[in-house]
Design an enzyme around this catalytic site. Structure first.
Site, PDB file in Angstrom:
ATOM      1  CB  SER A   1      -0.641   0.365   0.419  1.00 42.01           C
ATOM      2  OG  SER A   1      -1.896  -1.196   1.344  1.00 42.01           O
TER       3      SER A   1
ATOM      4  CG  HIS B   1      -2.737   3.621   2.667  1.00 34.52           C
ATOM      5  ND1 HIS B   1      -3.941   3.478   2.707  1.00 34.52           N
ATOM      6  CD2 HIS B   1      -1.823   2.733   3.179  1.00 34.52           C
ATOM      7  CE1 HIS B   1      -4.469   1.917   3.167  1.00 34.52           C
ATOM      8  NE2 HIS B   1      -3.179   1.857   2.691  1.00 34.52           N
TER       9      HIS B   1
END
Length: 241
Positions: free
Chosen positions: A148, A212
């Site tokens: 991610s 993220h």
């Protein structure tokens, strides 16, 4: 059987090599292969079932993932764990969600950056995103896995490079109707959602929203520093996401 697998692998390698974004498709293939062969997929009977499978999954994630408390307690020994964690996923939903984003945004970003630069960018930003998350949760002993952070960096770079490219989005409050918006609308909205989620995730690690955000910021910053103030090239639509 072995020769059949060899032929399939050979055809796959030639197909990937012949595309305009072989690194992106190679990363997708590698992540899928690692997942299918590991215990998280539940496909390999060697890992057993029930409690035995759960124990195998926990041991697998601890071995290949990042454990923040151990990363900073023994940095020399654990230095490779953020790199290996980029190719390990915890579930089918985790894998497919990440690979969809990489498929949609990775190819155009790779074409713009070039294969070698994109590879180093993906691995470097992904590594630093996991380090950033671990530093903020340095007492945690939960395993952190997934691409991610690296894929978020791709999104950040895409936003700088192709702000006007239109992206198909499925919005729950509009009954998941597929609507197309420019990247400068979709990606900052996505980043804002991650920011809000990270603020609510104060009770301990779960989804690594902070990774993220770190990856997204690193990707945007890299693209800005590398390409300067030159106007983003007019881009074809990425197709979906």
């Amino acid at each position: 059987m072995i020769s059949d697998w060899g032929a399939v692998a050979g055809r796959t390698f030639r197909a990937v090599r012949g595309t305009s974004a072989p690194v992106t498709y190679g990363l997708i293939g590698l992540c899928c292969l690692v997942f299918v062969l590991g215990p998280a997929s539940g496909l390999d009977p060697v890992y057993g079932s029930g409690n035995a499978l759960l124990a195998a999954q926990r041991a697998y994630f601890r071995h290949w993932g990042v454990i923040p408390a151990e990363l900073f307690a023994a940095p020399a020994r654990e230095a490779l764990s953020p790199a290996t964690a980029l190719f390990v996923h915890g579930s089918w939903v985790h894998l497919l969600g990440n690979m969809l984003f990489l498929y949609v945004f990775g190819a155009m970003t790779e074409e713009r950056m070039g294969r070698v630069r994109f590879t180093l960018f993906y691995l470097g930003c992904g590594y630093l995103a996991l380090i950033g998350y671990a530093a903020a949760n340095d007492a945690s002993r939960q395993s952190l896995v997934g691409a991610s952070g690296a894929i978020s960096a791709v999104l950040g770079a895409f936003l700088y490079l192709f702000p006007d490219a239109r992206v198909t989005s499925l919005l729950p409050f509009l009954f998941f109707l597929p609507l197309r918006f420019p990247a400068w609308v979709v990606l900052p909205f996505w980043a804002a959602v991650q920011w809000l989620a990270a603020g609510r995730a104060s009770q301990g690690p779960g989804v690594a929203y902070l990774a993220h955000l770190v990856g997204f910021a690193l990707g945007f910053l890299f693209a800005w520093l590398r390409f300067g103030r030159r106007a983003a090239r007019a881009a074809p639509e990425p197709g979906g996401g």
